[in-house]
Design a protein around this motif. Sequence first.
Motif, mmCIF file in Angstrom:
data_model
loop_
_atom_site.group_PDB
_atom_site.id
_atom_site.type_symbol
_atom_site.label_atom_id
_atom_site.label_comp_id
_atom_site.label_asym_id
_atom_site.label_seq_id
_atom_site.Cartn_x
_atom_site.Cartn_y
_atom_site.Cartn_z
ATOM 1 N N TYR A 32 0.835 -1.208 0.000
ATOM 2 C CA TYR A 32 0.000 0.000 0.000
ATOM 3 C C TYR A 32 0.864 1.250 0.000
ATOM 4 O O TYR A 32 1.777 1.404 0.807
ATOM 5 C CB TYR A 32 -0.913 -0.030 1.224
ATOM 6 C CG TYR A 32 -1.560 1.282 1.611
ATOM 7 C CD1 TYR A 32 -2.165 2.093 0.661
ATOM 8 C CD2 TYR A 32 -1.578 1.692 2.936
ATOM 9 C CE1 TYR A 32 -2.762 3.287 1.028
ATOM 10 C CE2 TYR A 32 -2.181 2.881 3.313
ATOM 11 C CZ TYR A 32 -2.766 3.677 2.360
ATOM 12 O OH TYR A 32 -3.352 4.850 2.719
ATOM 13 N N GLY A 33 0.565 2.163 -0.926
ATOM 14 C CA GLY A 33 1.141 3.500 -0.876
ATOM 15 C C GLY A 33 2.557 3.591 -1.394
ATOM 16 O O GLY A 33 2.998 2.854 -2.274
ATOM 17 N N GLY A 34 3.281 4.527 -0.821
ATOM 18 C CA GLY A 34 4.590 4.931 -1.293
ATOM 19 C C GLY A 34 4.567 6.415 -1.583
ATOM 20 O O GLY A 34 3.511 7.036 -1.675
ATOM 21 N N PHE A 35 5.723 7.019 -1.708
ATOM 22 C CA PHE A 35 5.804 8.462 -1.903
ATOM 23 C C PHE A 35 5.031 8.857 -3.167
ATOM 24 O O PHE A 35 5.309 8.373 -4.255
ATOM 25 C CB PHE A 35 7.263 8.907 -2.013
ATOM 26 C CG PHE A 35 7.438 10.390 -2.061
ATOM 27 C CD1 PHE A 35 7.363 11.140 -0.907
ATOM 28 C CD2 PHE A 35 7.650 11.037 -3.264
ATOM 29 C CE1 PHE A 35 7.521 12.514 -0.941
ATOM 30 C CE2 PHE A 35 7.810 12.408 -3.317
ATOM 31 C CZ PHE A 35 7.741 13.148 -2.153
ATOM 32 N N ALA A 36 4.034 9.715 -3.014
ATOM 33 C CA ALA A 36 3.212 10.242 -4.117
ATOM 34 C C ALA A 36 2.330 9.182 -4.770
ATOM 35 O O ALA A 36 1.752 9.428 -5.820
ATOM 36 C CB ALA A 36 4.079 10.916 -5.178
ATOM 37 N N LEU A 37 2.210 7.998 -4.143
ATOM 38 C CA LEU A 37 1.367 6.943 -4.702
ATOM 39 C C LEU A 37 0.039 6.876 -3.955
ATOM 40 O O LEU A 37 -0.030 7.098 -2.752
ATOM 41 C CB LEU A 37 2.071 5.589 -4.629
ATOM 42 C CG LEU A 37 3.390 5.489 -5.406
ATOM 43 C CD1 LEU A 37 3.975 4.092 -5.276
ATOM 44 C CD2 LEU A 37 3.187 5.830 -6.874
ATOM 45 N N HIS A 38 -1.027 6.543 -4.686
ATOM 46 C CA HIS A 38 -2.373 6.551 -4.132
ATOM 47 C C HIS A 38 -3.114 5.302 -4.588
ATOM 48 O O HIS A 38 -4.107 5.368 -5.306
ATOM 49 C CB HIS A 38 -3.113 7.819 -4.595
ATOM 50 C CG HIS A 38 -4.492 7.940 -4.013
ATOM 51 N ND1 HIS A 38 -5.431 8.802 -4.501
ATOM 52 C CD2 HIS A 38 -5.095 7.301 -2.984
ATOM 53 C CE1 HIS A 38 -6.555 8.686 -3.808
ATOM 54 N NE2 HIS A 38 -6.375 7.776 -2.890
ATOM 55 N N GLN A 39 -2.596 4.139 -4.193
ATOM 56 C CA GLN A 39 -3.249 2.913 -4.610
ATOM 57 C C GLN A 39 -2.686 1.730 -3.831
ATOM 58 O O GLN A 39 -1.643 1.829 -3.188
ATOM 59 C CB GLN A 39 -3.055 2.673 -6.109
ATOM 60 C CG GLN A 39 -1.606 2.491 -6.514
ATOM 61 C CD GLN A 39 -1.430 2.453 -8.018
ATOM 62 O OE1 GLN A 39 -2.246 2.932 -8.775
ATOM 63 N NE2 GLN A 39 -0.319 1.873 -8.473
ATOM 64 N N MET A 40 -3.399 0.619 -3.909
ATOM 65 C CA MET A 40 -2.911 -0.651 -3.421
ATOM 66 C C MET A 40 -2.345 -1.412 -4.612
ATOM 67 O O MET A 40 -3.007 -1.564 -5.632
ATOM 68 C CB MET A 40 -4.043 -1.457 -2.792
ATOM 69 C CG MET A 40 -3.631 -2.868 -2.361
ATOM 70 S SD MET A 40 -2.553 -2.883 -0.927
ATOM 71 C CE MET A 40 -3.788 -2.643 0.362
ATOM 72 N N ASN A 41 -1.101 -1.881 -4.476
ATOM 73 C CA ASN A 41 -0.456 -2.681 -5.517
ATOM 74 C C ASN A 41 -0.413 -4.130 -5.065
ATOM 75 O O ASN A 41 -0.086 -4.421 -3.909
ATOM 76 C CB ASN A 41 0.964 -2.175 -5.771
ATOM 77 C CG ASN A 41 0.985 -0.752 -6.287
ATOM 78 O OD1 ASN A 41 0.784 -0.504 -7.469
ATOM 79 N ND2 ASN A 41 1.220 0.203 -5.387
#
Length: 384
Positions: free
Chosen positions: A150-159
């Motif tokens: 989930y997430g990460g810098f500037a990320l907006h999703q579940m991978n």
Amino acid sequence: MKTFQSIVLFSLIYFYKSIFAFVPSGRGEHNAVLIDKRLYIHGGSRWGEGHAPDQLFYLDVSKSFTTHEISLMPWINLSSISGVTCRNGATACADETTIYYIGGWHCGGFVSKFDTLSLQWSEPTTFGSIPREEMQFVQCAILGHNIYVYGGFALHQMNILDTSKLFWSTFTSSLIYSGAQLYSATLLNDSILYIGGKFGSFYACQTNSNQETTSGQIPTRKCDHASVYIPQHNRILLFYGLDDITINSLDTLTFTWTIPVILNSGGPLKRLTRHTATLIGAYVLIAFGFYITDEGRFTSSDIFLLDVSHKDSYKWVTIYDPINSIQPIPTSPTSPTSPSNISIGVAIAGSGIIGMIIGGGIMGCLRSIIERANINRVNYDRLP
């Protein structure tokens, strides 16, 4: 005479181990994964010095040891295995006997895997909606053969990485916060509980009041911490973090926060971040990390042991006994999660600590995901 010979023999063995035994250097931003009585530690960096040496090794926890002398602990160095690459700030999850390392700052591929049976390291090619390289300081959880990140810098999703196909897919929701990092993730049955973190800002633990409030001694902020789940006690323990030296406890049945009772003094005396905490038998082993002081940050080479065999009487110890076990507390099998037909829902929060359960009907949600084309990876320059 025999006593004298025994003393001489013991002294020679101690001297040999002290001189020739592998001793891991201190580090932070590493990963620790327990598989079959071996605690595999990979990656990490030394503050201000770049990647730590000896990027892959394990601690044999089938044997007794003392943390008084780290050089005498049963470490085995695997760094000479062909293809082992450096990585820090990554996440790691085990699918049976294979460990997958994802993201972070790395000198190999975005995904690496290590087979603990064959002792082979590889850099597999993945397909699908491959995440961007901004995936640092996140945590993964595995359910079946799916790894959720989930997430990460500037990320907006579940991978989601399907390890059987090496295929990435994603899903998004209005309840998922953008730029989440430095949180903890705990798998509870078929749900994932996320606690703490930073959202959209790399430099400060964020507050978030738009959440359902929990009860008890609620942490005001929590990020850059480590966590363990003790299923026998229905309890999650959070260890330290950027803003405090506190150990927090969350009851996963009632979602009540407490400060656990610890019978003696011990543990780190300074703020500790980017460390790992692993439940091994009746102990939580806290490894390495960065100390934060008024003079700056320093790399830790320390190992700490917290005996959690009894729910209401934890204690710091220096001797690890592999026979010691956790004393279970009789509980009902009630799941702490929301109703199973809810795919994403807010579970806990209060006074600045974020918590979400993502689970329940998550598998049904994933079946409706549309496969997306590969995207080009982008380079990411590390923030200070």
